[in-house]
Design an enzyme around this catalytic site. Structure first.
Site, PDB file in Angstrom:
ATOM      1  N   CYS A 114       7.102  -8.771  13.161  1.00 51.93           N
ATOM      2  CA  CYS A 114       8.257  -9.309  13.652  1.00 51.93           C
ATOM      3  C   CYS A 114       8.795 -10.632  13.083  1.00 51.93           C
ATOM      4  O   CYS A 114       8.145 -10.939  12.198  1.00 51.93           O
ATOM      5  CB  CYS A 114       8.045  -9.730  15.188  1.00 51.93           C
ATOM      6  SG  CYS A 114       6.971 -10.865  15.661  1.00 51.93           S
ATOM      7  N   HIS A 134      10.097 -16.857  22.137  1.00 52.11           N
ATOM      8  CA  HIS A 134       9.309 -17.759  21.143  1.00 52.11           C
ATOM      9  C   HIS A 134      10.080 -17.929  20.082  1.00 52.11           C
ATOM     10  O   HIS A 134      11.348 -17.489  19.947  1.00 52.11           O
ATOM     11  CB  HIS A 134       7.972 -17.217  20.655  1.00 52.11           C
ATOM     12  CG  HIS A 134       8.129 -15.729  20.175  1.00 52.11           C
ATOM     13  ND1 HIS A 134       8.257 -14.531  20.909  1.00 52.11           N
ATOM     14  CD2 HIS A 134       8.232 -15.329  18.561  1.00 52.11           C
ATOM     15  CE1 HIS A 134       8.336 -13.691  20.067  1.00 52.11           C
ATOM     16  NE2 HIS A 134       8.453 -13.945  18.872  1.00 52.11           N
TER      17      HIS A 134
END
Length: 701
Positions: A424, A619
């Site tokens: 990611c 995040h």
């Protein structure tokens, strides 16, 4: 070879639908290769006619002969070539010239008998005549040649071939002159009258009820090339434009459907919709949106409403195109737009897309929960719809096959899979949870020698055998690890692609004569007991555990998850408000600086942090490492729910990871939230303390 669920190939059946498809496909084959000639004619008319951009009386003399002679003859030649190669093409050209001349002769006779002052008939352009006589003439020539095949003496073959084709062309030309020309003239008169009646009575938008569904089932070619194009060209020659070119080519309805799936779809359909929208709107390949409509037949109402809106707009603004827009790209549409029609044409595209989107959105939202459940169960409705579309078309399509590839189908690798990497943007949140879920699936299947890790895309290298990313990040991952097999997922929590990967490895092991017999599922991963991974047996026990922890002082500041970072809200907030609260909690815990909130928002702009099962884990980006001071987690439950870019979220887990100390905790979060029964228990917690007790396993090393 793929590991996606097998979809039975639809059986081809006869009947009216297949017959119309075949006729339409053949018509398309006659017209499409000659589109450059139509474009050239459109450019010529745009510039040189008396109302053009640069009027030129001398060059304008080309306009009439091109549309009346050149274009029909080119169509006839192409049709003849399709039936009987070059020999059929030559005979077809001769024969169609007889149809053109016969039509002109009949019209000249009619006009000569008119009383003074009566309106004369204009020329009938023999596009339909070419599409009938062209293949007919080639077919006749083909069968005539069969009569004397093998019977001609050596040395006389060329003589017979030349004279037989010439005589056949002559006879067919005469037939066209006396027989076919009057039939085509009458037929064009009926069609023109029918279209004129629709326009005069304001009913032209109703054609969308026929045209839009016909497109989805590949029945539109017969209408478009057999009726709309010939009538439109005749209208364009006299008026300089025709609305008929926009009835089928308007890219707005397709764009509206694909935008609706981009925001409200699920699984592979949602993942592929943005790319399909670019192909459809800019590339003009309309067939890429057909599978999306076939997935939800109710969406036919959306494209009909959008199409009718576009037609209505063009009727009101009296706008049209100079020549056919092929392919149906917005670029081609604007290129062929008449000089006085840009406002109407542009509005027709925008409004048709908007109306289609407005009708499609509630249809998708109404079935969203069922679709998510079906997706989680491994159903491949989108793949089935793509297969059905290909069957409807009746031949292979690179555009349609590209949809299934983009949808995340797992391709069989050429080498053994030993190392799998979840990647990611930052490598610290969603990828860690996805890796944990897949790792446990491998354990359940008895596979213990696969290395499943996670990292940031920027840290990918050639060591990975298989890389799993969210759909929006796959292209970036391919640039870093081009030799690996790449799998795209819609979310990292419960994607059906995981089972495909496991099955692929099992099949690979079986093919290599390696024992791949599944073993019993371990009671809990990493040696943890079920009580440690999951929740206490009852909520009463959870309350007791919470009280015991409070009395014993558990939850001091060195914990990654502390009681003060667990909250419950009865209402709802926006996505950005939830991210703000997570960032504030992390900052209050001394884990991040103020800059981390902006990095969290930037992460959402790249790819959603929605994980599935009502969980989001916002995040920061990989570039925000400097804003992280320590590892910390926050958990906030919003009982009113959050609209997370079209997905329903109840739990928001904020993450800040310093090094790798938070990864083990995220693994337990993933295990916990992959179990719907445990998620249901978390939703029953009545106080933050009780919720913290249910989550306490993720705070243990």
């Amino acid at each position: 070879m793929t590991t996606t669920s097998a979809v039975a190939e639809p059986r081809t059946r006869g009947g009216l639908r297949v017959g119309i498809q075949k006729v339409g496909t053949f018509m398309s084959g006659m017209i499409m290769p000659n589109i450059p000639a139509l474009i050239a004619w459109g450019i010529l008319t745009a510039f040189v006619i008396d109302v053009g951009w640069t009027p030129n009386a001398a060059l304008a003399t080309m306009v009439g002969p091109m549309i009346h002679y050149l274009l029909p003859i080119l169509i006839a030649v192409q049709a003849g070539r399709m039936v009987y190669q070059d020999r059929g093409a030559v005979v077809a050209a001769i024969a169609v010239f007889g149809v053109i001349a016969g039509s002109d002769f009949l019209i000249a006779q009619f006009n000569a008998g008119l009383a003074e002052g009566e309106s004369e008939l204009g020329q009938v352009h023999m596009f339909i005549g070419a599409m009938i006589m062209g293949p007919l003439a080639a077919w006749v020539m083909k069968h005539l040649d069969r009569l004397w095949k093998g019977k001609i003496k050596a040395g006389f073959e060329m003589l017979v071939n030349m004279f037989s084709a010439g005589i056949a062309g002559f006879g067919l030309g005469v037939l066209g002159f006396y027989v076919l020309a009057p039939v085509i003239n009458w037929f064009m008169s009926v069609l023109s009258g029918a279209v004129g009646w629709l326009v005069e009575n304001g009913l032209l938008p109703l054609t969308s009820v026929l045209i839009e569904p016909a497109k989805v089932f590949f029945l539109n070619n017969a209408i478009n090339h057999g009726v709309l194009t010939p009538l439109g060209l005749a209208q364009s020659e006299t008026d300089g434009k025709s609305i008929l070119f926009l009835l089928e080519a308007n890219p707005g309805p397709g764009l509206g459907v694909l935008l609706a799936f981009t925001f409200f779809g699920v699984g592979a359909a949602r993942a592929t919709a943005p790319g399909a929208a670019i192909i459809q709107f800019l590339g003009g390949i309309h067939e890429v949106y057909f599978p999306y409509v076939l997935m939800k037949p109710a969406l036919l109402l959306a494209v009909i409403a959008g199409g009718a809106t576009g037609v209505t707009t063009n009727v009101l603004f009296q706008s049209g195109l100079r020549a056919p827009a092929a392919p149906g790209s917005i670029i081609a549409v604007l290129f062929q737009t008449a000089g006085d029609s840009y406002l109407g044409v542009i509005l027709s595209v925008i409004l048709s897309a908007a109306v289609t989107f407005a009708v499609a959105a509630p249809i998708l939202l109404a079935s969203r929960k069922r679709d998510l459940a079906a997706e989680a169960a491994g159903a491949d409705g989108f793949g089935a719809a793509v297969a059905q579309t290909a069957a409807n078309k009746g031949k292979a399509s690179s555009a349609l096959s590209g949809l299934t590839a983009a949808g995340g189908a797992v391709l069989a690798p050429t080498a053994d899979i030993r190392k799998i990497v979840f990647a990611c943007d930052a490598g610290m949140g969603s990828s860690a949870m996805g890796a944990s879920v897949l790792r446990n699936k491998f354990k359940a299947a008895g596979i213990t020698d696969i290395d499943v890790t996670n990292k940031a895309i920027a840290n990918l290298d050639a060591s990975a055998d298989l890389v799993i990313t969210q759909q929006q990040l796959t292209d970036r991952a391919k640039q870093r690890a081009g030799s690996a097999v790449h799998v795209s997922v819609d979310n990292f929590m419960n994607s059906p692609r995981y089972d495909e990967v496991v099955n692929m490895v099992l099949e690979q092991r079986a093919a290599s004569s390696v024992d791949a017999e599944p073993q019993p599922v371990p009671a809990a991963p990493d040696g943890l007991s079920g009580a440690e991974v999951g929740a206490p047996a009852t909520r009463a026990e959870a309350r007791a555990a919470a009280a015991a922890e409070a009395e014993s002082g558990v939850g001091n500041g060195d914990r990654v998850l502390v009681p003060g970072n667990v909250r419950i809200h009865s209402g709802s907030v926006s996505r950005d408000e939830a991210i703000r609260e997570a960032a504030d909690l992390l900052e209050s815990a001394g884990a991040v600086t103020k800059a981390y909130f902006d990095a969290m928002l930037a992460r959402e702009q790249t790819v959603s942090t929605f994980m599935g099962n009502e969980l989001a884990i916002p995040h920061g980006t990989n570039e925000a490492k400097d804003a992280i001071l320590a590892s910390s987690l926050t958990v906030v439950r919003y009982d009113g729910g959050i609209d997370w870019d079209g997905d329903d979220v109840t739990f928001v887990v904020g993450i800040a990871g310093k090094g790798d100390e938070h990864l083990a905790l995220l693994q337990n979060v993933a295990i916990l939230f992959s179990d719907e029964e445990q998620v249901a228990e978390l939703k029953k917690a009545e106080t933050p303390e009780e919720l913290y007790a249910l989550l306490k396993a993720i705070g243990e090393d």
